[in-house]
Design an enzyme around this catalytic site. Structure first.
Site, PDB file in Angstrom:
ATOM      1  N   LYS A   1      13.261  31.817 -47.367  1.00 54.83           N
ATOM      2  CA  LYS A   1      13.887  31.933 -46.055  1.00 54.83           C
ATOM      3  C   LYS A   1      14.612  33.275 -45.923  1.00 54.83           C
ATOM      4  O   LYS A   1      14.620  33.884 -44.845  1.00 54.83           O
ATOM      5  CB  LYS A   1      14.863  30.770 -45.826  1.00 54.83           C
ATOM      6  CG  LYS A   1      15.555  30.754 -44.466  1.00 54.83           C
ATOM      7  CD  LYS A   1      14.602  30.492 -43.310  1.00 54.83           C
ATOM      8  CE  LYS A   1      15.249  30.645 -41.937  1.00 54.83           C
ATOM      9  NZ  LYS A   1      16.099  29.525 -41.521  1.00 54.83           N
TER      10      LYS A   1
ATOM     11  N   THR B   1      19.871  26.507 -44.077  1.00 59.48           N
ATOM     12  CA  THR B   1      19.656  27.835 -44.659  1.00 59.48           C
ATOM     13  C   THR B   1      20.943  28.226 -45.362  1.00 59.48           C
ATOM     14  O   THR B   1      21.995  28.341 -44.731  1.00 59.48           O
ATOM     15  CB  THR B   1      19.304  28.870 -43.574  1.00 59.48           C
ATOM     16  OG1 THR B   1      18.050  28.507 -42.997  1.00 59.48           O
ATOM     17  CG2 THR B   1      19.199  30.264 -44.165  1.00 59.48           C
TER      18      THR B   1
ATOM     19  N   LYS C   1      25.292  35.001 -40.582  1.00 62.50           N
ATOM     20  CA  LYS C   1      25.487  34.244 -41.824  1.00 62.50           C
ATOM     21  C   LYS C   1      24.299  34.447 -42.764  1.00 62.50           C
ATOM     22  O   LYS C   1      24.457  34.781 -43.940  1.00 62.50           O
ATOM     23  CB  LYS C   1      25.621  32.746 -41.512  1.00 62.50           C
ATOM     24  CG  LYS C   1      25.542  31.863 -42.755  1.00 62.50           C
ATOM     25  CD  LYS C   1      25.158  30.402 -42.459  1.00 62.50           C
ATOM     26  CE  LYS C   1      23.727  30.232 -41.992  1.00 62.50           C
ATOM     27  NZ  LYS C   1      23.188  28.865 -42.100  1.00 62.50           N
TER      28      LYS C   1
END
Lengths: 295, 295
Positions: free
Chosen positions: B172, B97, B240
């Site tokens: 995502k 990701t 993150k």
């Protein structure tokens, strides 16, 4: 079926719920502020009453489902209200989403008359009311709950006893608090996908089935993509519910910044005239804020 | 099975995913910064390489799944990285990701070498990686996706082609944005229920099956009630991901106040040493903020 039942509030939710009790063979006394909303039920065998007090005088169990806590207070505790007509041993069941603290006051007031009370808000919307598939979250004395349970079972499929007076309303508040922030996630994830150039239905296909899945993204998210902002559940009622939750939380010394943020954006929806949209209308507040005309 | 495959990053996610390709009969070259994490795969027939460049020299398709965008950049675009060893006609598939903009740079860099690239982040966690039941969200050229699809099918059960380079990463991000605010709703609704004196599991029983239901309340909410804050998905990785989403949103001129609020509370979780808890550890930030020791 020997119990006589009263029903106050025959709107979008109340009319079909009351109808299920009629179909279940109960003898019903009904009242609604706008009298025409009781006519269909009267045709089906219910008896029209002139006001809440008269409903109570004719009933062993009195159900109420009205709009705002101020309506609950007027109809139950006010002049000519339910408590004035309540017999010894009768029960008040308020199914409005309302204040837990008001539920406790109603409970005390009923007990002072030798009667009892339950708070029993529902979720499942107009569809659940029509299908008899509501979730019903009940606070009050357990024995009283057990006695009323056969009536709840005509209206709902998930009947939960949650604890003493107010516990049903508190459970509904947890429900609304959970939805409040989830709706922000729904709107923001779709706006992000739109700006990023993704196909919104394809995005929901993927993210709606895993760790991000929710009833809100799979139902209200789809409606946003279709441009369907009809209620469902009105923004104006959701703002009421969030306001109750914030007041109760403040009383309990509980800071809920996510709820407060969501409340503010829904108040903004009211400010720009979106109060009669469904809760998915929140997307308009966020799209306007971001200069997006249409998705 | 004539294609030679490379795999870089054999951690909690990467090792089982790579193992599924081995089991599928592919010839595999593997590399991991900590060499011991490749040993089990080497025993099962994979060939250990000295670095990303060597993996690429031996492979038609090179998969990467590493930690942060800076790791992706180093491993693919850096000195001794995948691009340096890439053959004409080969394909890079980054499953980390990571940043949509970095995915586009990798795509351009691959094309400048006569190769191609896909961005293919996943959801479903370590359990999905082991079971081969991941959702895989893919960006890049459709023909390249079609060629790699048989490999994806060994790793996942929901394989979605989303659009050009970066579209997988953008999808995502929509997923993480949706989770970010939903988690605030989960934590706040449970804290409200706790302060109100309700039984938390009974509350989840009711609100987890209707309009407020989500994977998060029914899975992570239950873990909070049990006192299980283990990952699942690490707070440090979620921070993150939210940071990437906020950066991308800012680039697109998109204000996402719910995401920003959630990000701040998760940064607070990092600040008080909770970075290695699962995302449900957010409840600790909110309970500490409210002077609640234990639920």
């Amino acid at each position: 079926m020997d119990k006589k039942i009263g029903w106050i509030g025959t709107g979008v939710m109340g009319a079909p719920m009351c109808g299920h009790l009629l179909d279940g063979g109960y003898s019903m006394s009904v009242y609604n502020r706008s009298e025409e909303k009781t006519r269909d039920l009267v045709k089906r065998g219910a008896t029209a009453c002139s006001g809440p007090k008269e409903v109570a005088q004719n009933s062993d169990v009195v159900f109420t489902i009205v709009g705002y806590p101020s309506d609950v207070e007027a109809v139950i505790l006010g002049e000519g209200g339910v408590v004035e007509g309540l017999s010894n041993g009768a029960t008040i069941v308020d199914m409005t989403t309302s204040e837990p603290s008001l539920a406790k006051r109603i409970d005390e007031s009923a007990k002072s008359k030798g009667a009892t009370a339950l708070d029993a808000p529902v979720s499942g919307g107009d569809v659940g009311a029509r299908d008899g598939s509501l979730a019903i979250m009940v606070g009050g004395d357990r024995k009283v709950f057990d006695a009323v349970r056969p009536m709840f079972e005509l209206m709902g499929s998930n009947i939960a006893y949650m604890g003493p007076a107010g516990a049903g309303q508190h459970t509904k508040m947890s429900n609304q608090i959970l939805i409040a922030s989830t709706m922000i996630g729904v709107v923001e994830s779709l706006l992000y996908a739109f700006k990023a150039g993704n196909d919104l239905n394809e995005v929901i296909d993927v993210i709606g089935s895993g760790a991000a899945s929710s009833w809100s993204i799979n139902n209200l998210g789809r409606r946003i993509v279709k441009g369907d902002l009809n209620p469902g559940f009105f923004i104006k009622h959701f703002v009421k519910d969030m306001g109750i939750a914030l007041d109760e939380a403040r009383r309990m010394n509980l800071a809920l910044p996510g709820l407060a943020l969501s409340h503010q954006f829904y108040v903004s929806a009211m400010a720009v005239g979106l109060e009669n949209l469904g809760t998915q209308g929140l997307y308009k507040v966020f799209s306007n804020m971001n200069g997006i005309d249409d998705m």
